[in-house]
Scaffold this motif. Structure first.
Motif, short mmCIF file in Angstrom:
data_model
loop_
_atom_site.label_atom_id
_atom_site.label_comp_id
_atom_site.label_asym_id
_atom_site.label_seq_id
_atom_site.Cartn_x
_atom_site.Cartn_y
_atom_site.Cartn_z
N ILE A 62 0.84 -1.20 0.00
CA ILE A 62 0.00 0.00 0.00
C ILE A 62 0.87 1.24 0.00
O ILE A 62 0.65 2.18 -0.76
CB ILE A 62 -0.97 -0.02 1.20
CG1 ILE A 62 -2.03 -1.10 1.00
CG2 ILE A 62 -1.59 1.35 1.44
CD1 ILE A 62 -2.84 -1.44 2.24
N ALA A 63 1.91 1.24 0.84
CA ALA A 63 2.80 2.40 0.95
C ALA A 63 3.63 2.61 -0.31
O ALA A 63 3.89 3.75 -0.70
CB ALA A 63 3.72 2.23 2.16
N ALA A 64 4.03 1.52 -0.97
CA ALA A 64 4.91 1.62 -2.13
C ALA A 64 4.14 1.67 -3.45
O ALA A 64 4.75 1.79 -4.52
CB ALA A 64 5.85 0.42 -2.17
N PHE A 65 2.83 1.62 -3.41
CA PHE A 65 2.00 1.46 -4.60
C PHE A 65 2.23 2.56 -5.64
O PHE A 65 2.48 2.28 -6.80
CB PHE A 65 0.52 1.41 -4.21
CG PHE A 65 -0.39 1.07 -5.35
CD1 PHE A 65 -0.63 -0.25 -5.67
CD2 PHE A 65 -1.02 2.05 -6.07
CE1 PHE A 65 -1.48 -0.58 -6.70
CE2 PHE A 65 -1.88 1.74 -7.11
CZ PHE A 65 -2.10 0.42 -7.43
N GLY A 66 2.14 3.80 -5.23
CA GLY A 66 2.29 4.92 -6.16
C GLY A 66 3.75 5.20 -6.43
O GLY A 66 4.54 5.35 -5.50
N GLY A 67 4.13 5.28 -7.68
CA GLY A 67 5.51 5.58 -8.02
C GLY A 67 5.94 6.95 -7.54
O GLY A 67 7.12 7.20 -7.32
N ASP A 68 4.97 7.84 -7.36
CA ASP A 68 5.28 9.19 -6.89
C ASP A 68 5.21 9.30 -5.37
O ASP A 68 5.23 10.40 -4.82
CB ASP A 68 4.31 10.19 -7.51
CG ASP A 68 2.85 9.88 -7.18
OD1 ASP A 68 2.58 8.87 -6.50
OD2 ASP A 68 1.98 10.66 -7.60
#
Length: 160
Positions: A62-68
């Motif tokens: 969940i924490a790493a999901f978005g590349g930004d």
């Protein structure tokens, strides 16, 4: 899991570069053959699993999901994990409450894991359980799924 062993975290190395791209492309082909869709969120969760060097907890994904750096909403990741498990792309390691990509290309199989109590490495293998399953059938049981988790020390920790 303690990560103070003073050595690399075991045998699993996450996929990177072209290896990761090939695995994601193969997943797309398998989904199409199964008349399913590898949506962007499903693909991203699979990418996180495939590229990880160790089992991943859902909240790490969940924490790493978005590349930004933007996290995903928990239901997005949990729905993707359910899908990936159903299609055989991922396994949940119950005792770690974490997920790993499936090492076996397609098809149903018995999931079994060797889990290092020192470094946290988890390695999938295929156990010979035919005698036990035959005994279950003789007793009238219809086994639908089976996951075996064996805990101990990986070779690197044992030799450290």
């Amino acid at each position: 899991m303690a990560h103070d062993c003073g050595h690399d975290d075991g045998p699993r190395q996450g996929l990177k570069g072209q290896g990761l791209t090939r695995a994601l492309d193969e997943a797309e082909v398998r989904c199409t053959a199964a008349r399913e869709r590898l949506t962007a969120p499903r693909r991203r969760v699979l990418e996180l699993l495939l590229s990880s060097d160790a089992p991943l907890k859902a909240y790490d994904m969940i924490a790493a999901f978005g590349g930004d750096g933007a996290p995903a909403k928990p239901p997005t990741v949990y729905r993707a994990l359910d899908f990936l498990e159903k299609l055989g792309f991922a396994h949940r390691i119950e005792s770690l409450n974490a997920y790993v990509p499936c090492r076996i290309e397609g098809g149903a199989h018995r999931a079994a894991f060797l889990i290092c109590e020192c470094c946290g490495a988890a390695r999938e293998f295929e156990p010979a359980l035919d005698a036990g399953l035959s005994a279950a059938a003789e007793a009238g049981y219809s086994v639908r799924s089976l996951t075996l988790e064996a805990r101990g020390l990986c070779p690197a920790c044992r030799n450290a």
